[in-house]
Design a protein around this motif. Structure first.
Motif, short mmCIF file in Angstrom:
data_model
loop_
_atom_site.label_atom_id
_atom_site.label_comp_id
_atom_site.label_asym_id
_atom_site.label_seq_id
_atom_site.Cartn_x
_atom_site.Cartn_y
_atom_site.Cartn_z
N SER A 168 0.81 -1.21 0.00
CA SER A 168 0.00 0.00 0.00
C SER A 168 0.85 1.26 0.00
O SER A 168 0.36 2.34 -0.35
N ASN A 193 -3.46 -1.19 -4.93
CA ASN A 193 -2.66 0.02 -5.02
C ASN A 193 -2.12 0.14 -6.43
O ASN A 193 -1.14 -0.50 -6.80
N SER A 212 -9.81 1.16 -4.81
CA SER A 212 -8.42 1.13 -5.27
C SER A 212 -7.81 2.54 -5.25
O SER A 212 -8.51 3.54 -5.35
N ASN A 213 -6.49 2.56 -5.13
CA ASN A 213 -5.74 3.81 -5.15
C ASN A 213 -5.30 4.09 -6.58
O ASN A 213 -4.45 3.37 -7.12
#
Length: 254
Positions: A168, A193, A212-213
């Protein structure tokens, strides 16, 4: 009076000579010190360069290479266990990672074994593994041979698996431009991520992503099989609770 004047001039000249002498000694001393410092610095640099040249890069243990060859010949759980132990003990080299990637894309393997290998690649060789998988993916797709379609599918799956295992806190760039990423699974885009991943010109299956990033992720020119949405995803410090949709090379927020 003339004698007194001559004596005074003599003393002035003597004092001036002393001052000049001290200045000369100071200059000579400073020059010597500079030479010594430069000499020591050059010596240190030379020593560092020599040490760097003479320090060999780590080589895998012969037993590890033997286990890798055995796994290449028979990629099953029985041959994976000793190879995994070799990776844990180390050293793990990029060449070993490349050979392992070639095994993974060359044939279909049981899913538990696929997951185990992906975990080790993510832990020991994430950057090089994704790099190698991308090159195989693109080369196999450009080739156009129906026999290489399976390599495109397998490489896509492994790329997504490694991305799913990504830390992350990892914000390093990942190049997946022009990669065929249509094969994955239900896990794709779920709490992943994907920060700084470049999907420019990639082919993707679409679907519904969640949590999600996507900070600094690039989607320019992405080709989708079906619409792609992302609910609860984040861009930097902004987390969008609603459903964003990928359209026109960017995300349309609700």
């Amino acid at each position: 009076m003339p004698d007194l004047q001559d004596t005074s001039k003599s003393k002035v000249w003597d004092f001036g000579a002393v001052v000049l002498g001290l200045c000369a000694l100071f200059i000579v001393g400073a020059f010597c010190a500079l030479v010594i410092v430069n000499g020591l610095t050059a010596s240190h640099v030379t020593t560092t360069i020599v040490d760097a040249k003479t320090t060999p890069s780590p080589s895998p243990h012969p037993a590890a290479l033997a286990d890798l060859s055995a796994f290449e010949a028979r990629p099953d759980a029985a041959h994976w266990t000793p190879l995994h132990q070799d990776f844990v003990v180390g050293p793990f080299t990029p060449i070993m990672g490349s050979r392992l990637v070639n095994v993974l894309v060359s044939r279909d393997l049981p899913r538990p074994l696929v997951n185990a290998v992906a975990e080790d690649l993510s832990s020991f060789d994430e950057g090089n593994a994704i790099h190698d998988l991308r090159l195989i993916n693109i080369a196999s797709r450009v080739d156009g041979d129906p026999g290489t379609a399976a390599e495109v599918r397998r490489s896509s799956l492994f790329i997504w698996l490694i991305l799913a295992l990504r830390s992350s806190y990892d914000s390093g760039g990942v190049d997946l431009t022009r990669t065929d990423l249509r094969t994955g699974g239900n896990f794709v885009g779920q709490g992943m991520n994907l920060q700084s991943v470049d999907f420019t010109g990639a082919m993707m299956g679409g679907g519904e992503w969640h949590g999600s990033n996507l900070t600094f992720a690039q989607f320019t020119g992405v080709q989708l099989e079906k619409p792609l949405t992302c609910t609860g995803c984040s861009w930097g410090n902004i987390r969008v609770a609603g459903r964003a949709k990928l359209a026109d090379n960017g995300w349309v927020l609700p």
